[in-house]
Design an enzyme around this catalytic site. Sequence first.
Site, PDB file in Angstrom:
ATOM      1  N   ARG A  50       0.664  -1.181  -0.031  1.00  0.00           N
ATOM      2  CA  ARG A  50       0.057  -0.020   0.022  1.00  0.00           C
ATOM      3  C   ARG A  50       0.881   1.305  -0.068  1.00  0.00           C
ATOM      4  O   ARG A  50       0.570   2.261  -0.760  1.00  0.00           O
ATOM      5  CB  ARG A  50      -0.712  -0.113   1.235  1.00  0.00           C
ATOM      6  CG  ARG A  50      -1.999  -0.859   1.057  1.00  0.00           C
ATOM      7  CD  ARG A  50      -2.876  -1.233   2.306  1.00  0.00           C
ATOM      8  NE  ARG A  50      -2.138  -1.278   3.408  1.00  0.00           N
ATOM      9  CZ  ARG A  50      -2.337  -0.951   4.781  1.00  0.00           C
ATOM     10  NH1 ARG A  50      -3.794  -0.542   4.898  1.00  0.00           N
ATOM     11  NH2 ARG A  50      -1.631  -1.278   5.939  1.00  0.00           N
ATOM     12  N   ASN A 105      -6.301  -2.759   2.100  1.00  0.00           N
ATOM     13  CA  ASN A 105      -6.342  -4.220   2.254  1.00  0.00           C
ATOM     14  C   ASN A 105      -7.762  -4.681   2.314  1.00  0.00           C
ATOM     15  O   ASN A 105      -8.564  -4.122   2.815  1.00  0.00           O
ATOM     16  CB  ASN A 105      -5.632  -4.606   3.415  1.00  0.00           C
ATOM     17  CG  ASN A 105      -3.948  -4.445   3.272  1.00  0.00           C
ATOM     18  OD1 ASN A 105      -3.285  -4.448   2.153  1.00  0.00           O
ATOM     19  ND2 ASN A 105      -3.496  -4.505   4.625  1.00  0.00           N
TER      20      ASN A 105
END
Length: 90
Positions: free
Chosen positions: A18, A36
């Site tokens: 990320r 996520n």
Amino acid sequence: MRTVALTVFGRVQGVGFRYATKIAADQCDVNGIVRNLLNGAVYIEASGASAKIAKFIGKIKQSPTPYGKVTRIDLVDLQPKHYTDFRITN
């Protein structure tokens, strides 16, 4: 302007994916979100000029972090969204 949703599968959680995606988005001048998913995948919405989105997708396919490995990307075009930056969300 193009907005896409990417669901990225592979080794994409617990490897800085990320954070590296945010860096890639900033480099490509793309706005949106990354988070996520409970199934181990990563969800991305990205908005920007078509050429910038294409460049961003290329970076994601290669995995923006050396510790990740992308095995599949599901891509869907969305109605344009007007994000003002790129953020990591929950």
